[in-house]
Design a protein around this motif. Structure first.
Motif, PDB file in Angstrom:
ATOM      1  N   ARG A 106      78.211  95.832  -0.904  1.00 28.60           N
ATOM      2  CA  ARG A 106      78.894  95.187   0.218  1.00 28.60           C
ATOM      3  C   ARG A 106      77.987  95.096   1.439  1.00 28.60           C
ATOM      4  N   ALA A 107      77.166  96.120   1.662  1.00 30.01           N
ATOM      5  CA  ALA A 107      76.243  96.092   2.793  1.00 30.01           C
ATOM      6  C   ALA A 107      75.249  94.948   2.637  1.00 30.01           C
ATOM      7  N   VAL A 108      74.724  94.773   1.433  1.00 27.07           N
ATOM      8  CA  VAL A 108      73.780  93.680   1.173  1.00 27.07           C
ATOM      9  C   VAL A 108      74.467  92.335   1.378  1.00 27.07           C
ATOM     10  N   VAL A 109      75.670  92.200   0.859  1.00 26.97           N
ATOM     11  CA  VAL A 109      76.391  90.934   0.985  1.00 26.97           C
ATOM     12  C   VAL A 109      76.696  90.628   2.447  1.00 26.97           C
ATOM     13  N   ARG A 110      77.061  91.630   3.230  1.00 34.56           N
ATOM     14  CA  ARG A 110      77.318  91.399   4.658  1.00 34.56           C
ATOM     15  C   ARG A 110      76.066  90.864   5.349  1.00 34.56           C
ATOM     16  N   ALA A 111      74.916  91.390   4.986  1.00 32.77           N
ATOM     17  CA  ALA A 111      73.667  90.899   5.571  1.00 32.77           C
ATOM     18  C   ALA A 111      73.421  89.449   5.185  1.00 32.77           C
ATOM     19  N   VAL A 112      73.701  89.110   3.927  1.00 30.33           N
ATOM     20  CA  VAL A 112      73.496  87.737   3.469  1.00 30.33           C
ATOM     21  C   VAL A 112      74.484  86.791   4.163  1.00 30.33           C
ATOM     22  N   VAL A 113      75.712  87.249   4.370  1.00 33.43           N
ATOM     23  CA  VAL A 113      76.699  86.438   5.078  1.00 33.43           C
ATOM     24  C   VAL A 113      76.221  86.146   6.497  1.00 33.43           C
ATOM     25  N   THR A 114      75.726  87.167   7.192  1.00 34.31           N
ATOM     26  CA  THR A 114      75.231  86.966   8.559  1.00 34.31           C
ATOM     27  C   THR A 114      74.058  86.000   8.578  1.00 34.31           C
ATOM     28  N   ALA A 115      73.120  86.183   7.651  1.00 29.48           N
ATOM     29  CA  ALA A 115      71.968  85.278   7.578  1.00 29.48           C
ATOM     30  C   ALA A 115      72.413  83.857   7.285  1.00 29.48           C
ATOM     31  N   SER A 116      73.427  83.714   6.436  1.00 26.65           N
ATOM     32  CA  SER A 116      73.948  82.387   6.118  1.00 26.65           C
ATOM     33  C   SER A 116      74.547  81.732   7.355  1.00 26.65           C
ATOM     34  N   GLU A 117      75.272  82.517   8.130  1.00 29.42           N
ATOM     35  CA  GLU A 117      75.876  81.987   9.355  1.00 29.42           C
ATOM     36  C   GLU A 117      74.795  81.563  10.342  1.00 29.42           C
ATOM     37  N   GLU A 118      73.726  82.343  10.428  1.00 35.16           N
ATOM     38  CA  GLU A 118      72.631  82.002  11.343  1.00 35.16           C
ATOM     39  C   GLU A 118      71.907  80.730  10.904  1.00 35.16           C
ATOM     40  N   LEU A 119      71.800  80.533   9.591  1.00 33.34           N
ATOM     41  CA  LEU A 119      71.143  79.336   9.071  1.00 33.34           C
ATOM     42  C   LEU A 119      72.050  78.110   9.091  1.00 33.34           C
ATOM     43  N   GLY A 120      73.355  78.362   9.103  1.00 30.26           N
ATOM     44  CA  GLY A 120      74.301  77.256   9.064  1.00 30.26           C
ATOM     45  C   GLY A 120      74.575  76.736   7.675  1.00 30.26           C
ATOM     46  N   ARG A 121      74.219  77.527   6.655  1.00 31.65           N
ATOM     47  CA  ARG A 121      74.490  77.156   5.262  1.00 31.65           C
ATOM     48  C   ARG A 121      74.518  78.426   4.420  1.00 31.65           C
ATOM     49  N   PRO A 122      75.305  78.429   3.354  1.00 32.14           N
ATOM     50  CA  PRO A 122      75.433  79.648   2.539  1.00 32.14           C
ATOM     51  C   PRO A 122      74.201  79.902   1.695  1.00 32.14           C
ATOM     52  N   LEU A 123      73.780  81.150   1.637  1.00 35.17           N
ATOM     53  CA  LEU A 123      72.663  81.562   0.797  1.00 35.17           C
ATOM     54  C   LEU A 123      73.214  82.194  -0.480  1.00 35.17           C
ATOM     55  N   PRO A 124      72.883  81.660  -1.646  1.00 31.24           N
ATOM     56  CA  PRO A 124      73.297  82.299  -2.897  1.00 31.24           C
ATOM     57  C   PRO A 124      72.570  83.623  -3.094  1.00 31.24           C
ATOM     58  N   VAL A 125      73.128  84.473  -3.945  1.00 30.64           N
ATOM     59  CA  VAL A 125      72.503  85.741  -4.320  1.00 30.64           C
ATOM     60  C   VAL A 125      72.127  85.680  -5.797  1.00 30.64           C
ATOM     61  N   LEU A 126      70.898  86.057  -6.112  1.00 28.29           N
ATOM     62  CA  LEU A 126      70.407  86.113  -7.487  1.00 28.29           C
ATOM     63  C   LEU A 126      70.425  87.564  -7.932  1.00 28.29           C
ATOM     64  N   GLY A 127      71.044  87.847  -9.073  1.00 30.62           N
ATOM     65  CA  GLY A 127      71.136  89.240  -9.488  1.00 30.62           C
ATOM     66  C   GLY A 127      71.613  89.427 -10.910  1.00 30.62           C
ATOM     67  N   MET A 128      71.956  90.676 -11.215  1.00 34.23           N
ATOM     68  CA  MET A 128      72.346  91.068 -12.560  1.00 34.23           C
ATOM     69  C   MET A 128      73.753  90.574 -12.889  1.00 34.23           C
ATOM     70  N   PRO A 129      73.943  89.942 -14.038  1.00 29.20           N
ATOM     71  CA  PRO A 129      75.274  89.444 -14.399  1.00 29.20           C
ATOM     72  C   PRO A 129      76.251  90.582 -14.688  1.00 29.20           C
TER      73      PRO A 129
ATOM     74  N   ALA B 277      82.994  87.385  -1.166  1.00 26.61           N
ATOM     75  CA  ALA B 277      82.615  86.972   0.192  1.00 26.61           C
ATOM     76  C   ALA B 277      82.511  85.456   0.318  1.00 26.61           C
ATOM     77  N   GLY B 278      82.780  84.747  -0.766  1.00 25.86           N
ATOM     78  CA  GLY B 278      82.731  83.293  -0.723  1.00 25.86           C
ATOM     79  C   GLY B 278      81.354  82.705  -0.913  1.00 25.86           C
ATOM     80  N   LEU B 279      80.410  83.515  -1.388  1.00 21.23           N
ATOM     81  CA  LEU B 279      79.056  83.045  -1.642  1.00 21.23           C
ATOM     82  C   LEU B 279      78.859  82.794  -3.135  1.00 21.23           C
ATOM     83  N   ARG B 280      77.877  82.004  -3.450  1.00 19.76           N
ATOM     84  CA  ARG B 280      77.553  81.714  -4.846  1.00 19.76           C
ATOM     85  C   ARG B 280      76.679  82.826  -5.418  1.00 19.76           C
ATOM     86  N   PHE B 281      76.956  83.207  -6.652  1.00 17.41           N
ATOM     87  CA  PHE B 281      76.145  84.195  -7.356  1.00 17.41           C
ATOM     88  C   PHE B 281      75.465  83.510  -8.534  1.00 17.41           C
TER      89      PHE B 281
END
Length: 262
Positions: free
Chosen positions: A133-156, A167-171
């Motif tokens: 959740r901490a990582v996702v919160r950081a990605v959400v903030t970065a997405s808001e700063e960029l003005g577009r959502p950043l997907p997360v690449l990771g383990m299925p 969080a409404g982001l693409r995985f």
């Protein structure tokens, strides 16, 4: 036509020495996970990676880690959630600054496309909800700063997948062609026999099986079902360039298109 992304961890200059042949690897892949300074890399290497990704048309991803330069980000850390969130965000902002600086200089830099955590952090957030959740919160903030959502690449089928989607982001799920798997779908620890796959033919065969059959053979011979959109060849795996070349060739020969999913 079947298609898949081919990614690699690059820009990992560690104690002044590159751990990969970035020039060769950028020519073989479709997405590059760039070290953001906490396990490897610095401002100069990030700018260099941005320029390379732009020149090769390779999608640019941030590769944040625990603050662990000494251990190359491969040592597990019990980091408070608020600290981890701030440190991941700091790394995402650092790479975005490099994108902005290169873009201001030549006007052609590609934008930040996604986030893939590194090493021990990648493994920890596969099962640790607090850190995920901490990582996702950081990605959400970065997405808001960029003005577009950043997907997360990771383990299925992981906690980070569930938290990212919540969080409404693409995985985007990935698999490793140069790492051994256990029968439960987890990676063989790096200090254990079978952790690395360095045989080119085996790596190519694994890649094709992952795309066409959605499965991989574990170190104990079991079939493990894995549905991956992206395949990884680590830049610092011994013989990485030959491995990536063999994987790329095997996929293309099997009729698989190499396409970044961002």
């Amino acid at each position: 036509m079947a298609q898949v992304d081919l990614n690699s961890d690059l820009g990992e200059v560690w104690r002044g020495v590159p751990t990969a042949d970035d020039d060769a690897m950028f020519a073989l892949i479709t997405s590059a996970n760039i070290a953001c300074g906490f396990h490897a890399g610095d401002d100069a290497s990030m700018r260099d990676a941005v320029r390379r990704s732009t020149a090769h048309g390779v999608s640019l991803g941030a590769h944040p880690s625990y603050r662990d330069e000494a251990g190359f980000g491969r040592r597990d850390q019990d980091v408070p959630a608020e600290v981890l969130e701030a440190e991941v965000l700091e790394q995402l902002r650092a790479l975005q600054r490099a994108v902005d600086e290169v873009g201001e200089a030549d006007g052609t830099a590609l934008g930040l496309a996604y986030v893939k955590p590194h090493g021990a952090l990648y493994n920890r957030i596969a099962h640790d909800r607090v850190q995920a959740r901490a990582v996702v919160r950081a990605v959400v903030t970065a997405s808001e700063e960029l003005g577009r959502p950043l997907p997360v690449l990771g383990m299925p089928c992981s906690v980070i997948e569930r938290e990212t989607l919540a969080a409404g982001l693409r995985f985007v799920a990935e698999a490793f062609v140069d790492r051994g798997y256990r029968s439960d779908g987890s990676l063989v620890p790096r200090d254990t026999p079978g952790a690395l796959v360095t045989d080119e033919t085996a790596a190519g065969r694994r890649a094709v099986s992952l795309v066409l059959d959605r499965r991989i053979t574990s170190v104990d011979g079991a079939d493990v079902e894995l549905e991956a959109v992206s395949l990884c060849v680590h830049g610092d795996t011994p013989g990485a360039v030959s491995l990536a070349t063999a994987v790329r060739t095997a996929l293309l020969d099997a009729g698989v298109a190499l396409v970044a999913p961002w």
